[in-house]
Write a protein that holds these residues in place. Structure first.
Motif, short mmCIF file in Angstrom:
data_model
loop_
_atom_site.label_atom_id
_atom_site.label_comp_id
_atom_site.label_asym_id
_atom_site.label_seq_id
_atom_site.Cartn_x
_atom_site.Cartn_y
_atom_site.Cartn_z
N ALA A 287 0.84 -1.20 0.00
CA ALA A 287 0.00 0.00 0.00
C ALA A 287 0.87 1.25 0.00
CB ALA A 287 -0.91 0.00 1.23
N HIS A 288 0.31 2.33 -0.53
CA HIS A 288 0.98 3.63 -0.50
C HIS A 288 0.60 4.30 0.81
CE1 HIS A 288 2.66 7.31 -2.52
NE2 HIS A 288 1.95 7.87 -1.56
N GLU A 289 1.56 4.42 1.73
CA GLU A 289 1.29 4.96 3.05
C GLU A 289 2.12 6.23 3.29
OE1 GLU A 289 -0.93 5.41 5.28
OE2 GLU A 289 -1.13 3.27 5.75
N ASP A 290 1.61 7.10 4.15
CA ASP A 290 2.32 8.35 4.44
C ASP A 290 3.67 8.08 5.09
OD1 ASP A 290 -0.01 9.60 3.58
OD2 ASP A 290 -0.84 9.59 5.60
N PHE A 291 3.67 7.24 6.11
CA PHE A 291 4.90 6.81 6.77
C PHE A 291 4.84 5.30 6.96
CE2 PHE A 291 7.13 5.64 10.71
CZ PHE A 291 8.42 5.99 10.35
N GLY A 292 3.98 4.84 7.84
CA GLY A 292 3.81 3.41 8.05
C GLY A 292 4.56 2.93 9.28
N ILE A 293 3.90 2.97 10.44
CA ILE A 293 4.52 2.49 11.68
C ILE A 293 4.58 0.97 11.70
CG2 ILE A 293 4.09 2.30 14.18
CD1 ILE A 293 3.30 5.23 14.16
N ILE A 294 3.58 0.30 11.13
CA ILE A 294 3.53 -1.17 11.14
C ILE A 294 4.79 -1.79 10.52
CG2 ILE A 294 2.32 -3.14 10.10
CD1 ILE A 294 -0.30 -1.53 10.70
N PRO A 295 5.27 -1.34 9.36
CA PRO A 295 6.50 -1.93 8.83
C PRO A 295 7.71 -1.77 9.74
CG PRO A 295 5.33 -0.76 7.11
CD PRO A 295 4.65 -0.41 8.40
N VAL A 296 7.76 -0.67 10.50
CA VAL A 296 8.88 -0.49 11.43
C VAL A 296 8.75 -1.45 12.61
CG1 VAL A 296 10.14 1.13 12.88
CG2 VAL A 296 9.13 1.92 10.73
N GLU A 297 7.53 -1.64 13.11
CA GLU A 297 7.32 -2.61 14.20
C GLU A 297 7.75 -4.00 13.76
OE1 GLU A 297 3.44 -0.47 16.37
OE2 GLU A 297 3.16 -2.18 15.02
N ALA A 298 7.39 -4.38 12.53
CA ALA A 298 7.78 -5.70 12.01
C ALA A 298 9.29 -5.83 11.93
CB ALA A 298 7.14 -5.92 10.64
N GLN A 299 9.96 -4.80 11.45
CA GLN A 299 11.41 -4.85 11.34
C GLN A 299 12.07 -4.91 12.72
OE1 GLN A 299 13.00 -2.27 7.81
NE2 GLN A 299 10.96 -1.50 8.31
N ALA A 300 11.47 -4.26 13.71
CA ALA A 300 11.99 -4.36 15.08
C ALA A 300 11.99 -5.81 15.56
CB ALA A 300 11.16 -3.49 16.02
N ALA A 301 11.02 -6.60 15.07
CA ALA A 301 10.95 -8.02 15.42
C ALA A 301 11.85 -8.87 14.53
CB ALA A 301 9.50 -8.49 15.30
N GLY A 302 12.63 -8.22 13.66
CA GLY A 302 13.51 -8.96 12.76
C GLY A 302 12.83 -9.50 11.53
N THR A 303 11.61 -9.02 11.26
CA THR A 303 10.81 -9.53 10.15
C THR A 303 10.94 -8.61 8.93
OG1 THR A 303 9.23 -10.51 11.68
CG2 THR A 303 8.46 -10.12 9.43
N PRO A 304 11.32 -9.15 7.78
CA PRO A 304 11.45 -8.31 6.59
C PRO A 304 10.10 -7.85 6.06
CG PRO A 304 11.79 -10.61 6.03
CD PRO A 304 11.68 -10.56 7.52
#
Length: 374
Positions: A287-304
């Protein structure tokens, strides 16, 4: 109090302690990225009065110290679409009080609030986006109905006219900064929103097999959850869809038609969401998102992250290192990227996520407020 790596600590020195301050936000939902940003800003200004248009019924407004506008006493609080044309008026009639400094958290019209004359009151606005259904209907389809063309033009004119008193803007991403320049002809500094990376990096239990794909967010059309189902089928992997929203029935029907298991997690707890992140092979975010906190949370868990090469993901995902950014919305192209996640390092992914931690936001926001209010 403020957050540092998932724990609450007292701010070292409250900003603007010798001045009267108000912090304002649009409507306040129980869970939401913009609400978390508002509370993080309010934590930096603990003596500030907190204003919102209204708080949802499940929000402890009293505990949070939220003062609601007169819209909260009307039926309009139940429909953001119907309330939208009235919001500029609500902000201009919010309160009789006058403050030295106003800091607004805006994704609709909160930046139009006026709580004192501009020659006396310093107004700083942190912008999640200019109202997308008003200014960017191609991004957010909620404003794309042709019948809304005239009302949209009127709201744009009101938005510009009623925000001339804002002294300085901050944007949550380069994407939003560029919109502010394009639509409002104003400049803005970029301050990325805070993410609880420490919490999502902390082990949720025994190491999980990472045997499913994951989609997280509100189930509305522009988030493209239907495309996530197609990607999972093309990749031949189970999919977990976490969140809630009006598209649930349609998405369940779509899930029933594919040949891979699709599980729905409705309104998962914070703890359960961490488990889902840590057990996922990849987060899908087409999706086209303004920033996207969810992708950063996933990366914090080591998830690409496998996402669309546009919007905020250009700032939060390092293509080829913490995920893969795909230039199309073809399910096959995203599925091909899913097959490459084994090339990525979970340690590198977690390291990158730390650059969006809450203490980074607190330091940058404090510096901006201090500089603008000297």
């Amino acid at each position: 109090m403020t957050w540092v790596e998932g724990r609450r600590v007292a701010p070292a020195s409250p900003l603007l302690a010798d001045r009267s301050v108000a912090v304002v936000h649009e409507w306040f939902s129980a869970t939401g990225g913009s609400e978390n940003v508002f509370l993080a800003i309010a934590d930096l200004l603990p003596h500030a009065t907190r204003y919102v248009l209204w708080a949802e019924r499940d929000v402890p407004a009293g505990e949070l110290g939220l003062r609601e506008s007169w819209l909260a006493r009307t039926a309009l609080r139940r429909s953001k679409a119907l309330a939208l044309p009235v919001m500029p008026l609500a902000w201009r009639t919010l309160a009789d009080a006058s403050y030295d400094v106003v800091v607004s958290s805006s994704h609709a019209f909160a930046h139009t609030v006026r709580l004192g004359p501009p020659e006396r009151t310093r107004h700083l606005s942190y912008v999640h986006s200019p109202a997308r259904y008003v200014w960017s209907p191609t991004v957010d389809g909620r404003g794309s109905n042709p019948l809304l063309g005239v009302p949209r033009q009127l709201l744009r004119a009101a938005d510009l006219r009623l925000s001339r008193h804002v002294h300085a803007y901050a944007a949550n991403s380069v994407e939003v900064r560029d919109r502010i320049r394009r639509y409002w002809k104003r400049d803005a500094v970029v301050i990325h929103p805070p993410v609880e990376v420490g919490y999502y990096a902390a082990p949720a239990g025994p190491e999980q097999p990472r045997d499913h794909l994951l989609g997280v967010g509100r189930w509305i059309p522009y988030k493209n959850f239907d495309l996530m189902i197609e990607i999972a089928e093309a990749a031949g992997l189970p999919l977990v869809i976490a969140g809630s929203g009006p598209e649930e029935t349609r998405l369940r029907r779509a899930a029933a038609r594919v040949g891979v298991p699709v599980t729905f997690e409705v309104r998962p707890s914070r703890e359960r969401l961490r488990e889902l992140y840590q057990g996922a092979r990849a987060l899908l975010f087409p999706a086209h998102e303004d920033f996207g906190i969810i992708p950063v949370e996933a990366q914090a868990a080591g998830t690409p992250v496998i996402g669309l090469r546009s919007g905020g993901l250009l700032e939060t995902v390092v293509d080829g290192e913490t995920g893969f950014l795909v230039p199309t919305t073809r399910a096959a192209d995203h599925a091909a990227a899913v097959r490459r996640v084994g090339e990525l390092s979970a340690g590198r992914i977690r390291e990158h996520a730390r650059s969006f931690a809450r203490e980074r936001f607190a330091a940058r926001m404090s510096e901006w407020i201090d500089d603008e209010c000297r």
